[in-house]
Design an enzyme around this catalytic site. Structure first.
Site, PDB file in Angstrom:
ATOM      1  N   LYS A  92       0.854  -1.184   0.000  1.00  0.00           N
ATOM      2  CA  LYS A  92       0.000   0.000   0.000  1.00  0.00           C
ATOM      3  C   LYS A  92       0.887   1.230   0.000  1.00  0.00           C
ATOM      4  O   LYS A  92       1.798   1.350   0.836  1.00  0.00           O
ATOM      5  CB  LYS A  92      -0.898   0.014   1.248  1.00  0.00           C
ATOM      6  CG  LYS A  92      -1.890   1.172   1.263  1.00  0.00           C
ATOM      7  CD  LYS A  92      -3.120   0.822   0.454  1.00  0.00           C
ATOM      8  CE  LYS A  92      -4.018   2.022   0.237  1.00  0.00           C
ATOM      9  NZ  LYS A  92      -3.553   2.910  -0.844  1.00  0.00           N
ATOM     10  N   GLN A 113       7.128   3.851   3.987  1.00  0.00           N
ATOM     11  CA  GLN A 113       5.733   3.423   3.973  1.00  0.00           C
ATOM     12  C   GLN A 113       5.522   2.143   4.788  1.00  0.00           C
ATOM     13  O   GLN A 113       4.449   1.947   5.371  1.00  0.00           O
ATOM     14  CB  GLN A 113       5.272   3.201   2.531  1.00  0.00           C
ATOM     15  CG  GLN A 113       3.770   3.249   2.337  1.00  0.00           C
ATOM     16  CD  GLN A 113       3.216   4.654   2.362  1.00  0.00           C
ATOM     17  OE1 GLN A 113       3.793   5.562   1.799  1.00  0.00           O
ATOM     18  NE2 GLN A 113       2.073   4.835   3.013  1.00  0.00           N
ATOM     19  N   LYS A 128       5.397   1.730  -3.024  1.00  0.00           N
ATOM     20  CA  LYS A 128       5.347   3.086  -3.572  1.00  0.00           C
ATOM     21  C   LYS A 128       5.620   2.994  -5.070  1.00  0.00           C
ATOM     22  O   LYS A 128       6.229   2.026  -5.547  1.00  0.00           O
ATOM     23  CB  LYS A 128       6.412   3.978  -2.909  1.00  0.00           C
ATOM     24  CG  LYS A 128       6.070   5.455  -2.927  1.00  0.00           C
ATOM     25  CD  LYS A 128       5.013   5.825  -1.899  1.00  0.00           C
ATOM     26  CE  LYS A 128       4.718   7.313  -1.920  1.00  0.00           C
ATOM     27  NZ  LYS A 128       3.724   7.691  -0.896  1.00  0.00           N
ATOM     28  N   ASP A 168      -0.109  10.600  -4.652  1.00  0.00           N
ATOM     29  CA  ASP A 168       0.961  11.280  -3.942  1.00  0.00           C
ATOM     30  C   ASP A 168       1.151  12.604  -4.681  1.00  0.00           C
ATOM     31  O   ASP A 168       0.191  13.104  -5.283  1.00  0.00           O
ATOM     32  CB  ASP A 168       2.235  10.413  -3.921  1.00  0.00           C
ATOM     33  CG  ASP A 168       3.312  10.920  -2.962  1.00  0.00           C
ATOM     34  OD1 ASP A 168       3.137  10.783  -1.746  1.00  0.00           O
ATOM     35  OD2 ASP A 168       4.334  11.471  -3.437  1.00  0.00           O
ATOM     36  N   THR A 211      -4.626  13.592   5.110  1.00  0.00           N
ATOM     37  CA  THR A 211      -3.231  13.797   5.505  1.00  0.00           C
ATOM     38  C   THR A 211      -3.078  15.101   6.283  1.00  0.00           C
ATOM     39  O   THR A 211      -2.416  15.154   7.324  1.00  0.00           O
ATOM     40  CB  THR A 211      -2.297  13.782   4.290  1.00  0.00           C
ATOM     41  OG1 THR A 211      -2.540  12.608   3.512  1.00  0.00           O
ATOM     42  CG2 THR A 211      -0.844  13.796   4.727  1.00  0.00           C
ATOM     43  N   ASN A 243      -2.888  19.435  -1.481  1.00  0.00           N
ATOM     44  CA  ASN A 243      -3.913  18.919  -0.571  1.00  0.00           C
ATOM     45  C   ASN A 243      -3.462  18.890   0.879  1.00  0.00           C
ATOM     46  O   ASN A 243      -4.205  19.269   1.789  1.00  0.00           O
ATOM     47  CB  ASN A 243      -4.334  17.503  -0.994  1.00  0.00           C
ATOM     48  CG  ASN A 243      -5.535  17.518  -1.920  1.00  0.00           C
ATOM     49  OD1 ASN A 243      -6.062  18.577  -2.235  1.00  0.00           O
ATOM     50  ND2 ASN A 243      -5.946  16.353  -2.358  1.00  0.00           N
ATOM     51  N   SER A 380      -6.935   5.821   3.504  1.00  0.00           N
ATOM     52  CA  SER A 380      -6.883   4.905   2.370  1.00  0.00           C
ATOM     53  C   SER A 380      -7.214   3.488   2.824  1.00  0.00           C
ATOM     54  O   SER A 380      -7.939   2.747   2.143  1.00  0.00           O
ATOM     55  CB  SER A 380      -5.494   4.931   1.719  1.00  0.00           C
ATOM     56  OG  SER A 380      -5.352   6.040   0.864  1.00  0.00           O
TER      57      SER A 380
END
Length: 448
Positions: A92, A113, A128, A168, A211, A243, A380
């Site tokens: 993920k 991650q 990633k 991302d 985030t 974002n 997510s």
């Protein structure tokens, strides 16, 4: 400093193999420095080669992406997917479209991650991906054709129980929509293979905000527990205007702070009266403009060329939300000089090792990215759950779960830090708490 012989041996192997990947080496060394007391206490990790396996991806996919621009010319980019560790769940992690993307950058992000996903307590492994494609200046049709070409290759390596990418840098709702549509066309199935989807086709409420909101929930909880303090009345400097930065600004303001900056790759704006978020949203989310436009529209606001100067603005709290290594030692010293007491990271690895040393030397409350910006991947994960159940939670339900997850990350990090003699150290605690869960799973599953 690396002092444990096992840790030193493995890091030397990483340097030998990946010496041309500075971001990856930086990420590994920072984690390894925290893990030394853990591996000393758990000899089974060395016996099972946990560190050697942790730093070597299970799979690296690199591929050509050929597409045709609006003038009919063939363009070729490179695509990547690093499937780093699946010990606690399917891979993920986001996709990044940016000219700086290379294998080393994707590996550093994928390595981080692993621990970030572990900290959320959700069953997700680390991965990633991305490309050196730059969506800036491209038409919607060009972005669509690139995304379709990219997914044509990527589709054979991912799936809702194998690898679930998300967005991302430069991969937002538009790009995720194009990627999802192409996957559906190729595989002839409707599944939760991507997160960050539109609400009309399986997305989660609060994912866009996650985030940035999560960063503020984490910071607020760390302030409460470690300083008996809050955002109320604080001056906050935030970098970026995507974002993460936009919704960190929104939540910080809601919690009583005054956010005075925003930036992009060209420069930054300083508004001593507090950033007017509706203007930033119109510029960045409305028509993908440049942040200098803010100063043209808002009386009293100043625009400055170059990004580094944002860290010279006096503040109580700094929330870097732009990109890796945006705060170096000099910028960290400027923050301290101008009154900053808290740095929590919304971007991935935005502080250099020299900057972190400055934070620690001066007693700043420092929240590392893998903990502080885990809100995006947490929601997510919640989107994956909703897709599996074929249902949608309300914004309030998802936001409450996000807040709970971020507060638990602070608690678990502090507990792990205390257990291994690093009491109050959020960075060491995040590395340790994230690692132990993954390491124990790797030992239990055998040498793979």
């Amino acid at each position: 400093m690396l002092t444990d012989e096992y840790v030193k041996k493995v890091y030397a192997q990483v340097e030998k193999r990946d010496g041309d990947q500075p971001e990856f080496l930086q990420a590994v060394r920072e984690v390894f420095e925290s893990l030394q007391p853990v591996v000393e206490k758990h000899p089974e990790y060395e016996a099972n080669g946990v560190l050697e396996r942790l730093v070597e991806p299970e799979r690296v996919v690199k591929f050509r992406v050929a597409w045709v621009d609006d003038s009919g010319k063939v363009q070729v980019n490179r695509g990547y997917r690093v499937q780093f560790n699946s010990a606690i769940g399917p891979y993920k992690g986001g996709l990044r479209f940016h000219p700086t993307v290379n294998e080393g950058v994707i590996k550093f992000l994928g390595f981080e991650q692993i621990l970030k996903n572990s900290l959320t307590t959700l069953p997700m492994g680390g991965g990633k991906g991305g490309s050196d494609f730059d969506p800036k200046g491209k038409s919607d049709a060009e972005v669509m054709r690139f995304c379709q070409a990219f997914m044509t290759e990527l589709s054979r390596h991912i799936g809702q129980f194998t690898d679930v990418p998300a967005g991302d840098i430069n991969v937002g709702a538009r790009e995720i929509g194009y990627l999802f549509g192409q996957y559906k066309r190729i595989r002839d199935e409707y599944s939760g293979v991507l997160t960050g989807k539109g609400l009309e086709f399986g997305g989660s409420l609060a994912r866009t905000e996650a985030t940035g909101y999560g960063l503020c929930y984490y910071t607020a909880e760390a302030l409460r527990v470690l300083r008996n303090d809050s955002f109320e009345g604080k001056t906050v400097v935030i970098s970026g205007s995507g974002n993460v930065a936009i919704f960190a600004t929104e939540k910080a303001q809601a919690l009583g702070a005054k956010v005075v900056t925003a930036s992009d790759s060209n420069g930054y704006v300083y508004d001593p009266n507090g950033i007017q978020l509706d203007v930033v949203k119109d510029i960045k989310l409305g028509h993908r403009g440049r942040i200098k436009e803010y100063a043209e529209r808002v009386p009293g606001a100043e625009y400055h060329e170059g990004c580094k100067g944002v860290w010279t603005v006096p503040c109580d709290i700094a929330l870097p939300c732009a990109t890796q290594n945006e705060i170096d030692g000099e910028s960290a010293e400027a923050l301290v000089k101008n009154g900053c007491k808290v740095v929590c990271e919304g971007a991935n690895m935005p502080s250099t090792p020299e900057a972190i040393e400055v934070y620690q030397k001066n007693g700043l409350l420092y929240g590392p990215a893998k903990a502080a910006n885990a809100g995006g991947v947490a929601v997510s994960g919640l989107e994956m759950s909703q897709n599996s159940y074929r249902l949608s939670w309300t914004f309030e339900e998802t936001d409450a779960k996000l807040k709970s997850i971020m507060e638990s990350i602070v608690a678990n990090s502090l507990a792990a830090a205390k257990e291994y003699g690093e009491e109050g150290d959020l960075m060491a605690g995040a590395n340790i708490a994230g690692f132990v869960k993954v390491a124990d799973a790797m030992v239990a599953q055998g040498v793979l």
